[in-house]
Scaffold this active site. Structure first.
Site, PDB file in Angstrom:
ATOM      1  N   CYS A   2      22.727  34.332  82.155  1.00  0.00           N
ATOM      2  CA  CYS A   2      21.794  35.427  82.434  1.00  0.00           C
ATOM      3  C   CYS A   2      22.368  36.795  82.078  1.00  0.00           C
ATOM      4  O   CYS A   2      23.478  37.137  82.468  1.00  0.00           O
ATOM      5  CB  CYS A   2      21.356  35.453  83.887  1.00  0.00           C
ATOM      6  N   ARG A  31      23.782  35.595  76.451  1.00  0.00           N
ATOM      7  CA  ARG A  31      24.157  35.075  77.764  1.00  0.00           C
ATOM      8  C   ARG A  31      23.149  34.049  78.277  1.00  0.00           C
ATOM      9  O   ARG A  31      23.437  33.294  79.209  1.00  0.00           O
ATOM     10  CB  ARG A  31      24.268  36.213  78.770  1.00  0.00           C
ATOM     11  N   TRP A  80      19.166  32.093  81.899  1.00  0.00           N
ATOM     12  CA  TRP A  80      19.669  30.753  81.612  1.00  0.00           C
ATOM     13  C   TRP A  80      19.343  29.960  82.867  1.00  0.00           C
ATOM     14  O   TRP A  80      19.966  30.161  83.912  1.00  0.00           O
ATOM     15  CB  TRP A  80      21.171  30.789  81.343  1.00  0.00           C
ATOM     16  N   ASN A 104      21.560  37.025  88.588  1.00  0.00           N
ATOM     17  CA  ASN A 104      22.408  36.100  87.832  1.00  0.00           C
ATOM     18  C   ASN A 104      23.227  35.337  88.851  1.00  0.00           C
ATOM     19  O   ASN A 104      23.772  35.943  89.772  1.00  0.00           O
ATOM     20  CB  ASN A 104      23.332  36.894  86.892  1.00  0.00           C
ATOM     21  N   GLY A 105      23.339  34.011  88.697  1.00  0.00           N
ATOM     22  CA  GLY A 105      24.143  33.222  89.630  1.00  0.00           C
ATOM     23  C   GLY A 105      23.289  32.188  90.335  1.00  0.00           C
ATOM     24  O   GLY A 105      22.183  31.859  89.892  1.00  0.00           O
ATOM     25  N   GLU A 487      38.326  20.642  68.596  1.00  0.00           N
ATOM     26  CA  GLU A 487      37.538  21.867  68.430  1.00  0.00           C
ATOM     27  C   GLU A 487      36.536  21.714  67.273  1.00  0.00           C
ATOM     28  O   GLU A 487      35.396  22.171  67.374  1.00  0.00           O
ATOM     29  CB  GLU A 487      38.481  23.060  68.202  1.00  0.00           C
ATOM     30  N   LYS A 491      32.537  22.218  67.819  1.00  0.00           N
ATOM     31  CA  LYS A 491      31.731  23.193  67.062  1.00  0.00           C
ATOM     32  C   LYS A 491      30.521  22.497  66.443  1.00  0.00           C
ATOM     33  O   LYS A 491      29.428  23.027  66.441  1.00  0.00           O
ATOM     34  CB  LYS A 491      32.561  23.861  65.947  1.00  0.00           C
ATOM     35  N   GLU A 494      27.906  21.564  69.128  1.00  0.00           N
ATOM     36  CA  GLU A 494      27.229  22.742  69.674  1.00  0.00           C
ATOM     37  C   GLU A 494      26.243  23.355  68.691  1.00  0.00           C
ATOM     38  O   GLU A 494      25.151  23.743  69.058  1.00  0.00           O
ATOM     39  CB  GLU A 494      28.249  23.855  69.962  1.00  0.00           C
ATOM     40  N   HIS A 510      43.568   2.124  68.636  1.00  0.00           N
ATOM     41  CA  HIS A 510      43.358   1.663  70.013  1.00  0.00           C
ATOM     42  C   HIS A 510      41.883   1.680  70.393  1.00  0.00           C
ATOM     43  O   HIS A 510      41.554   1.623  71.578  1.00  0.00           O
ATOM     44  CB  HIS A 510      44.178   2.534  70.977  1.00  0.00           C
ATOM     45  N   LYS A 613      26.641  31.904  76.882  1.00  0.00           N
ATOM     46  CA  LYS A 613      27.960  32.395  76.484  1.00  0.00           C
ATOM     47  C   LYS A 613      28.953  32.393  77.629  1.00  0.00           C
ATOM     48  O   LYS A 613      30.097  32.017  77.484  1.00  0.00           O
ATOM     49  CB  LYS A 613      27.793  33.825  75.948  1.00  0.00           C
TER      50      LYS A 613
HETATM   51  C1  F6R Z   1      32.594  26.620  72.834  1.00  0.00           C
HETATM   52  C2  F6R Z   1      32.628  27.635  73.859  1.00  0.00           C
HETATM   53  C3  F6R Z   1      32.895  27.211  75.242  1.00  0.00           C
HETATM   54  C4  F6R Z   1      33.825  28.214  75.930  1.00  0.00           C
HETATM   55  C5  F6R Z   1      33.986  27.845  77.410  1.00  0.00           C
HETATM   56  C6  F6R Z   1      34.927  28.799  78.122  1.00  0.00           C
HETATM   57  O1  F6R Z   1      32.286  27.157  71.593  1.00  0.00           O
HETATM   58  O2  F6R Z   1      32.409  28.797  73.592  1.00  0.00           O
HETATM   59  O3  F6R Z   1      33.411  25.922  75.298  1.00  0.00           O
HETATM   60  O4  F6R Z   1      35.054  28.210  75.281  1.00  0.00           O
HETATM   61  O5  F6R Z   1      32.733  27.885  78.044  1.00  0.00           O
HETATM   62  O6  F6R Z   1      34.461  30.105  78.060  1.00  0.00           O
HETATM   63  P1  F6R Z   1      35.433  31.324  78.325  1.00  0.00           P
HETATM   64  O7  F6R Z   1      36.448  31.347  77.235  1.00  0.00           O
HETATM   65  O8  F6R Z   1      34.553  32.537  78.342  1.00  0.00           O
HETATM   66  O9  F6R Z   1      36.065  31.058  79.664  1.00  0.00           O
END
Ligand code: F6R
Length: 618
Positions: A2, A31, A80, A104-105, A487, A491, A494, A510, A613
């Site tokens: 949010c 966000r 969100w 937010n929350g 990673e 990516k 996502e 394995h 985010k």
């Molecule tokens: C993946 C991504 C998330 C963040 C995770 C932690 O692309 O962005 O996996 O890395 O939510 O977020 P932060 O770094 O803000 O604690």
């Protein structure tokens, strides 16, 4: 989660509150983007609202169709969803009487509070937890006639996490906010003031900000900002100037923020390395507020983080253990908190977070502190909660990361953990000063090498476009290549919504090798043949094993590695560098691949579905 914006302007009514709020929401849309809404107050005592499910564009369209009156104060929200589907009805703001609230929350005791309100004849019309706060606030205001006092009362009653903003039709020049375990910053203007989930909300108007503490209530008017605790006692925020401007928060000619941020990576790494040595060339980490004595006594490091940040922690483990000979554990913050981790006064708990607001990571920091551990935050966002609560902070300097999926922050996080490792090695004498200096020289050469990888990315883009219909991609790596594989898979999941898995190459036999069938694309991150030779040879064997079973092998190897060629359908070469620093290079083609493939599928790479985010709820 949010995005929240608040604004109060000059005494006369005009369109500026609406413009500021919509502009702030545009910048905060990363966000959350399930729905968006705005509430305004005009000097004649009119409260006007508009809200719409879907992206911000839907709200803008709604306002174009049904224009809002001129106003003096406004609040706005991008959602969100946590409680209640993303519908028009559940979108914020929520109105109770002459007052509107955004949140937010999660209000964890909302069921109890809702029942209490129902017993008093108050019916909630949405499925949200937020509406409860709106009704409570309206009732508290009716009893006191004071919006700030009403907010402190309500804040004391709510459990869970929240940032709340409220406007009331009786107060056309006031916005009141409260925060508990959820972000809120103040923007200081001239004759106007701002509130935002982060500074991006008001960066186009002012770079002067005020960081609020935990459990504080803030009242903004055109004349000033008043901060109190939840009992009304005066409190103070920390004033600071934001060190980036609007240009950093714009796409700057790139098709997406994701693409721009991938291309920003040489700067993110270079900036994170800036100013870290003294006149004698010794590594200094000025921001670390932990004494050398405590750092010398550390006998275990635990890195806590989530998602991509946790993969940065995995890379750190290889480097720090090698350089410092201190055991390093890496744990997902949400797992750490809910088991019984063995940490004590000699444990250094390192929390890695781009946003500095991830609730799971914040809770892990608190848990570690309760156990007596020393806590260090590696964070990108100034004014956020985790660095304020940790004993020490080492900031990354990646600049604002707007795309929801992390790229440049990841490289900056890895860089910061290298600095930490080298600093500890220097302090504890596990490396000679000239060795540390040599590593710093290598690190400073990395931005140019990252640029080279970017300059060579045409082929990876081409392959990504061809593979737009592929249903599944596997990623293999060994040693520091393992977190890179994880990673790369994250990516792709996502951004492109494709099934993707990352594996340690040694684990292949394995189990995961059963997934390999003719045509299955597999990315393999190959270690340097100049490093530990057996490691390289073993990964080359792994490539042969999957190739023999029909896999399409997409290999990332360093310049000059001819041994991989016979077994690779494609090789993406990256410049040579020391083994432990290689993730800064090898992950880049995987980021580019995911971004390009998702774009080819017509997807929004900046705002992938279901994600937010900054994950400020558990
Ligand atoms: C993946 C991504 C998330 C963040 C995770 C932690 O692309 O962005 O996996 O890395 O939510 O977020 P932060 O770094 O803000 O604690």
């Amino acid at each position: 989660m949010c995005g929240i914006v608040g604004y109060v302007g000059q005494g006369h009514a005009d369109g500026r509150p609406r413009e500021v709020v919509l502009e702030g929401l545009r910048r905060l849309e990363y966000r959350g983007y399930d729905s968006a809404g705005i509430a305004q107050v005009s000097p004649d005592g009119t409260l006007s609202t508009a809200k719409k499910a879907g992206k911000l564009a839907n709200l803008v369209e709604e306002i174009d169709l049904h224009p809002l009156p001129d106003a003096t104060a406004a609040i706005g929200h991008t959602r969100w969803a946590t409680h209640g589907a993303p519908t028009d009805r559940n979108a914020h703001p929520h109105v109770a009487g002459r007052l509107a609230v955004i949140h937010n929350g999660i209000v964890e005791n909302f069921v109890t509070l809702k029942a209490e309100l129902a017993a008093q004849g108050v019916e909630c019309t949405s499925e949200t937890d937020t509406e409860v706060a709106a009704h409570l606030l309206a009732r508290a205001y009716d009893a006191t006639g004071d919006l700030t006092a009403a907010m402190t009362q309500v804040a004391r009653r709510l459990e869970g996490t929240f940032t709340l903003l409220a406007v009331h039709a009786d107060h056309p020049r006031t916005v009141v906010g409260a925060r508990h375990d959820s972000p809120l910053v103040v923007g200081i203007g001239e004759g106007e003031n701002f509130l935002g989930s982060d500074v991006a909300a008001f960066i186009s108007a002012t770079r002067e900000a005020l960081e609020l503490g935990q459990d504080q209530v803030v009242t903004i008017t055109p004349e000033g900002v008043v901060v109190t605790d939840f009992h009304g006692a005066p409190a103070e925020g920390r004033r600071y100037t934001v060190d980036w401007d609007t240009a950093a928060a714009e796409k700057g000619g790139f098709a997406s923020f994701m693409d721009k941020e991938i291309h920003d990576q040489p700067h993110a790494v270079a900036d994170t390395l800036l100013g870290r040595t003294d006149v004698r060339g010794r590594l200094v980490l000025d921001e670390l507020r932990i004494t050398e004595e405590v750092l010398r006594a550390v006998d275990k490091i635990v890195v806590v983080a989530c998602g991509t940040a946790a993969y940065a922690g995995h890379v750190a483990k290889y480097a720090i253990e090698h350089w410092c000979r201190i055991p390093v554990e890496v744990e997902l913050a949400h797992e750490f908190r809910y088991r019984d981790p063995v940490v004590n006064a000699r444990t250094l708990v390192v929390a890695v977070s781009q946003s500095g607001e991830t609730m799971d990571t914040l809770m892990a920091v608190r848990h570690a502190k309760e156990q007596g551990a020393t806590t260090l935050a590696i964070v990108n966002t100034h004014g956020s909660t985790i660095p304020r609560e940790a004993d020490a902070v080492l900031y990354t300097h990646a600049g604002p990361e707007i795309a929801v999926a992390s790229t440049k922050a990841f490289l900056a996080q890895i860089t910061a953990t290298y600095l930490l490792g080298l600093y500890l090695a220097q302090l504890r004498g596990t490396m000679f000063s000239d060795e540390v200096e040599g590593k710093l020289v290598e690190l400073r050469a990395m931005p140019e090498r990252i640029q080279t990888v970017l300059d060579r990315s045409d082929r990876v883009r081409e392959i990504a476009r061809w593979m737009a219909d592929t249903p599944s991609v596997l990623f293999l790596g060994r040693h520091v290549g393992f977190p890179v594989a994880l990673e790369g898979a994250l990516k792709l999941k996502e951004l492109a919504y494709i099934h993707a898995e990352g594996f340690a190459a040694g684990e292949l036999k394995h189990g995961p090798i059963a997934l390999v069938e003719p045509g299955q694309p597999v990315f393999v991150v190959v270690p340097s043949p100049r490093g530990r030779h057996s490691l390289h040879a073993k990964v080359v064997s792994n490539i042969q094993e999957i190739r023999a079973r029909g896999a399409r092998t997409l290999v990332i190897a360093e310049d000059g590695d001819e041994a991989v060629r016979p077994f690779a359908d494609e090789v993406f070469y990256v410049p040579q560098c020391p083994t432990l620093l290689a993730p800064l290079l090898t992950v880049v083609p995987l980021q580019v691949f995911a971004c390009e493939l998702a774009t080819a599928k017509g997807l929004d790479v900046d705002q992938p579905r279901n994600l937010a985010k900054s994950v400020t709820v558990e």
